[in-house]
Design a protein around this motif. Structure first.
Motif, PDB file in Angstrom:
ATOM      1  N   GLY A  12      10.005  -2.585   9.486  1.00 16.10           N
ATOM      2  CA  GLY A  12       8.549  -2.930   9.273  1.00 16.10           C
ATOM      3  C   GLY A  12       7.679  -1.934   8.274  1.00 16.10           C
ATOM      4  O   GLY A  12       6.493  -2.148   8.517  1.00 16.10           O
ATOM      5  N   CYS A  13       8.461  -1.000   7.559  1.00 13.25           N
ATOM      6  CA  CYS A  13       8.031  -0.885   6.361  1.00 13.25           C
ATOM      7  C   CYS A  13       7.439  -1.168   4.837  1.00 13.25           C
ATOM      8  O   CYS A  13       7.986  -0.052   4.178  1.00 13.25           O
ATOM      9  CB  CYS A  13       8.339   1.344   6.311  1.00 13.25           C
ATOM     10  SG  CYS A  13       7.620   1.580   8.059  1.00 13.25           S
ATOM     11  N   SER A  14       7.629  -2.371   4.871  1.00 15.91           N
ATOM     12  CA  SER A  14       8.050  -2.770   3.786  1.00 15.91           C
ATOM     13  C   SER A  14       9.127  -2.976   2.743  1.00 15.91           C
ATOM     14  O   SER A  14       9.518  -3.267   1.893  1.00 15.91           O
ATOM     15  CB  SER A  14       7.005  -2.948   2.617  1.00 15.91           C
ATOM     16  OG  SER A  14       7.032  -1.156   2.247  1.00 15.91           O
ATOM     17  N   LYS A  15      10.687  -2.967   3.050  1.00 18.75           N
ATOM     18  CA  LYS A  15      11.396  -3.167   2.636  1.00 18.75           C
ATOM     19  C   LYS A  15      11.787  -3.871   2.011  1.00 18.75           C
ATOM     20  O   LYS A  15      12.252  -4.598   1.032  1.00 18.75           O
ATOM     21  CB  LYS A  15      12.617  -2.245   3.471  1.00 18.75           C
ATOM     22  CG  LYS A  15      13.061  -1.174   3.913  1.00 18.75           C
ATOM     23  CD  LYS A  15      14.028  -1.125   4.918  1.00 18.75           C
ATOM     24  CE  LYS A  15      13.979  -0.992   5.882  1.00 18.75           C
ATOM     25  NZ  LYS A  15      13.122  -1.302   7.143  1.00 18.75           N
ATOM     26  N   THR A  16      11.338  -5.405   2.886  1.00 18.54           N
ATOM     27  CA  THR A  16      11.638  -6.998   2.264  1.00 18.54           C
ATOM     28  C   THR A  16      10.874  -7.691   1.195  1.00 18.54           C
ATOM     29  O   THR A  16      11.082  -8.003   0.011  1.00 18.54           O
ATOM     30  CB  THR A  16      11.973  -7.770   3.987  1.00 18.54           C
ATOM     31  OG1 THR A  16      12.337  -6.594   4.635  1.00 18.54           O
ATOM     32  CG2 THR A  16      11.611  -8.685   3.463  1.00 18.54           C
ATOM     33  N   THR A  17       9.288  -6.058   1.589  1.00 18.75           N
ATOM     34  CA  THR A  17       8.342  -6.551   0.735  1.00 18.75           C
ATOM     35  C   THR A  17       8.437  -6.304  -0.325  1.00 18.75           C
ATOM     36  O   THR A  17       8.000  -6.521  -2.128  1.00 18.75           O
ATOM     37  CB  THR A  17       7.147  -6.399   1.760  1.00 18.75           C
ATOM     38  OG1 THR A  17       6.849  -6.514   2.685  1.00 18.75           O
ATOM     39  CG2 THR A  17       5.778  -6.938   1.046  1.00 18.75           C
ATOM     40  N   HIS A  32      -5.024  -5.127   3.880  1.00 15.83           N
ATOM     41  CA  HIS A  32      -4.743  -6.113   4.537  1.00 15.83           C
ATOM     42  C   HIS A  32      -6.404  -6.649   4.979  1.00 15.83           C
ATOM     43  O   HIS A  32      -6.586  -7.321   6.428  1.00 15.83           O
ATOM     44  CB  HIS A  32      -3.253  -5.704   6.397  1.00 15.83           C
ATOM     45  CG  HIS A  32      -2.105  -5.900   5.614  1.00 15.83           C
ATOM     46  ND1 HIS A  32      -1.954  -7.646   4.940  1.00 15.83           N
ATOM     47  CD2 HIS A  32      -1.569  -4.911   5.107  1.00 15.83           C
ATOM     48  CE1 HIS A  32      -0.919  -6.720   4.595  1.00 15.83           C
ATOM     49  NE2 HIS A  32      -0.371  -6.031   4.578  1.00 15.83           N
ATOM     50  N   ALA A  82       3.480  -3.278   8.881  1.00 16.21           N
ATOM     51  CA  ALA A  82       3.931  -4.243   9.737  1.00 16.21           C
ATOM     52  C   ALA A  82       2.442  -4.002  11.364  1.00 16.21           C
ATOM     53  O   ALA A  82       1.466  -5.349  11.106  1.00 16.21           O
ATOM     54  CB  ALA A  82       5.011  -4.496  10.784  1.00 16.21           C
ATOM     55  N   GLY A 127       0.645  -1.199   0.187  1.00 17.37           N
ATOM     56  CA  GLY A 127       0.091  -0.080  -0.117  1.00 17.37           C
ATOM     57  C   GLY A 127       0.680   0.998  -0.209  1.00 17.37           C
ATOM     58  O   GLY A 127       1.699   1.273   0.820  1.00 17.37           O
ATOM     59  N   GLU A 178      -0.735  -3.569   9.668  1.00 17.08           N
ATOM     60  CA  GLU A 178      -1.283  -5.362   9.541  1.00 17.08           C
ATOM     61  C   GLU A 178      -1.231  -6.157  10.638  1.00 17.08           C
ATOM     62  O   GLU A 178      -2.487  -6.709  10.788  1.00 17.08           O
ATOM     63  CB  GLU A 178       0.043  -6.246   8.864  1.00 17.08           C
ATOM     64  CG  GLU A 178      -0.087  -7.372   8.254  1.00 17.08           C
ATOM     65  CD  GLU A 178       0.879  -8.334   7.841  1.00 17.08           C
ATOM     66  OE1 GLU A 178       1.995  -7.600   7.864  1.00 17.08           O
ATOM     67  OE2 GLU A 178       1.119  -9.775   7.276  1.00 17.08           O
TER      68      GLU A 178
HETATM   69  P1  ATP Z   1      12.345  -5.083   8.618  1.00 19.08           P
HETATM   70  O1  ATP Z   1      13.243  -3.605   8.591  1.00 19.08           O
HETATM   71  O2  ATP Z   1      12.119  -4.920  10.546  1.00 19.08           O
HETATM   72  O3  ATP Z   1      13.080  -6.012   7.983  1.00 19.08           O
HETATM   73  P2  ATP Z   1      10.454  -4.235   6.478  1.00 19.08           P
HETATM   74  O4  ATP Z   1      10.764  -2.615   6.331  1.00 19.08           O
HETATM   75  O5  ATP Z   1      11.577  -5.408   5.448  1.00 19.08           O
HETATM   76  O6  ATP Z   1      11.131  -4.476   8.238  1.00 19.08           O
HETATM   77  P3  ATP Z   1       8.659  -5.734   5.625  1.00 19.08           P
HETATM   78  O7  ATP Z   1       9.059  -7.147   6.555  1.00 19.08           O
HETATM   79  O8  ATP Z   1       8.670  -6.091   4.263  1.00 19.08           O
HETATM   80  O9  ATP Z   1       8.898  -5.021   6.716  1.00 19.08           O
HETATM   81  O10 ATP Z   1       7.308  -5.949   5.842  1.00 19.08           O
HETATM   82  C1  ATP Z   1       6.797  -6.200   7.359  1.00 19.08           C
HETATM   83  C2  ATP Z   1       5.307  -6.195   7.109  1.00 19.08           C
HETATM   84  O11 ATP Z   1       4.227  -5.151   7.530  1.00 19.08           O
HETATM   85  C3  ATP Z   1       5.427  -6.939   6.034  1.00 19.08           C
HETATM   86  O12 ATP Z   1       4.194  -8.787   6.318  1.00 19.08           O
HETATM   87  C4  ATP Z   1       4.215  -6.526   5.063  1.00 19.08           C
HETATM   88  O13 ATP Z   1       2.806  -7.634   4.412  1.00 19.08           O
HETATM   89  C5  ATP Z   1       3.433  -5.182   6.288  1.00 19.08           C
HETATM   90  N1  ATP Z   1       3.486  -4.314   5.528  1.00 19.08           N
HETATM   91  C6  ATP Z   1       4.826  -2.779   5.382  1.00 19.08           C
HETATM   92  N2  ATP Z   1       4.716  -1.889   5.128  1.00 19.08           N
HETATM   93  C7  ATP Z   1       3.960  -2.577   3.828  1.00 19.08           C
HETATM   94  C8  ATP Z   1       2.630  -2.222   3.431  1.00 19.08           C
HETATM   95  N3  ATP Z   1       3.566  -0.405   2.527  1.00 19.08           N
HETATM   96  N4  ATP Z   1       1.860  -2.645   2.738  1.00 19.08           N
HETATM   97  C9  ATP Z   1       1.039  -3.455   2.521  1.00 19.08           C
HETATM   98  N5  ATP Z   1       1.874  -3.859   3.751  1.00 19.08           N
HETATM   99  C10 ATP Z   1       3.014  -3.972   4.845  1.00 19.08           C
END
Ligand code: ATP
Length: 269
Positions: A61-66, A199, A224, A20, A227
């Motif tokens: 938790g702001c979607s870098k991995t996603t 979500h 995160a 999102g 979610e």
């Molecule tokens: P970290 O730094 O802790 O590894 P990250 O930035 O890689 O975190 P993710 O692992 O991609 O974050 O996201 C964590 C969870 O939050 C995922 O399950 C994801 O579905 C949800 N999430 C985070 N941002 C979004 C978004 N913009 N839209 C939908 N879901 C999101």
């Protein structure tokens, strides 16, 4: 997915629509990831070299991995995931071997994306006050060697993620290494609304649920956490009545009132 010594190989199923908000960021990533893989002939024709490394930074938790997974899905690229912390904790020499092995397998499986989580642990500035400097330095120099070797390898891209971009060694930021640095911010109002929509799209929610209002009431929440809020609201509905057929506004409110975002305003400014 098959798991070999901490490395996961797969083409992820996550799509851009599962994320999102972040419209501009997704566009930049598409260009940097999809174009070189899908239009590699055009790149050679014009004599331009594609980006080899992208650094994603921003709060947890702001979607870098996603985002990295969605990029791999869009490019139909094999996805190799490495964790800086895991490499760092391995026995002497094992971390470097795993790094080299991952790049080797990525070359064989190209197009590939290597996702490097907690990159700062491995790519920390040389000479920084770490108790075990030699481990970090050896891993960093292996990573640099592998990234420089990508010159000839087509269709391999390294995406690294960190919450601490300032800790990354400057050598990694030189041209031909991490050429593109993208900030993945905490979601704004519109972003929170879109994340809530993502979500709840497979949830049965009642007509009284106003996602716009919930988005307005969840300032500083990460993706995160949003979610988690949706999932918990469903659990609360079931706990109240195991035969429930919809999740109502009060369920979302109960959970929201019990949650406090982990990040504070001071931390993100
Ligand atoms: P970290 O730094 O802790 O590894 P990250 O930035 O890689 O975190 P993710 O692992 O991609 O974050 O996201 C964590 C969870 O939050 C995922 O399950 C994801 O579905 C949800 N999430 C985070 N941002 C979004 C978004 N913009 N839209 C939908 N879901 C999101």
């Amino acid at each position: 997915p098959s798991i070999t010594r901490g490395v996961t190989v797969e083409i992820p199923k996550v799509t851009w629509e599962d994320i999102g908000g972040l419209k501009d960021l997704k566009k930049k990533l598409r260009q940097a990831v999809e174009w070189p893989i899908k239009h590699s002939a055009a790149f050679s024709r014009l004599g331009i070299s594609p980006v080899r490394g992208i650094l994603l930074h921003g709060p947890p938790g702001c979607s870098k991995t996603t985002l990295a997974k969605a990029a791999a899905h869009a490019a139909q690229a094999s996805f190799f995931s490495l964790s800086g912390a895991e490499l760092y904790s391995m026995y002497v020499g094992e971390g470097e071997a795993l790094l080299r092995n991952t790049f080797q397998r990525a070359r064989l499986a190209a197009p590939s994306i290597i996702f490097f989580d907690e990159a700062d642990v491995v790519a920390a500035k040389r000479g920084s006050s770490s108790s075990n400097i030699t481990v970090g330095e050896r891993l960093l120099s292996t990573l640099l060697t592998e990234m420089d070797g990508l010159e000839e390898a087509k269709g391999i891209l390294v995406l690294a993620a960190t919450n601490r971009p300032h800790a990354i060694d400057a050598a990694l930021m030189r041209p031909g290494r991490f050429d593109l640095v993208l900030y993945v911010p905490l979601p704004d109002l519109e972003g929170r609304y879109e994340i809530l929509r993502v979500h709840t799209r497979n949830m049965k929610i009642g007509p009284d649920v106003d996602l716009r209002r919930i988005a307005g009431d969840t300032e500083l929440f990460t993706g995160a956490e949003l979610e988690g809020l949706c999932r918990e609201a469903g659990i609360v509905a079931l706990r109240e009545d195991i035969t429930a057929t919809v999740v109502c506004d009060r369920h979302f409110q109960i959970v929201k009132d019990s949650l406090k975002p982990a990040l504070t305003r001071a931390e993100i400014d």
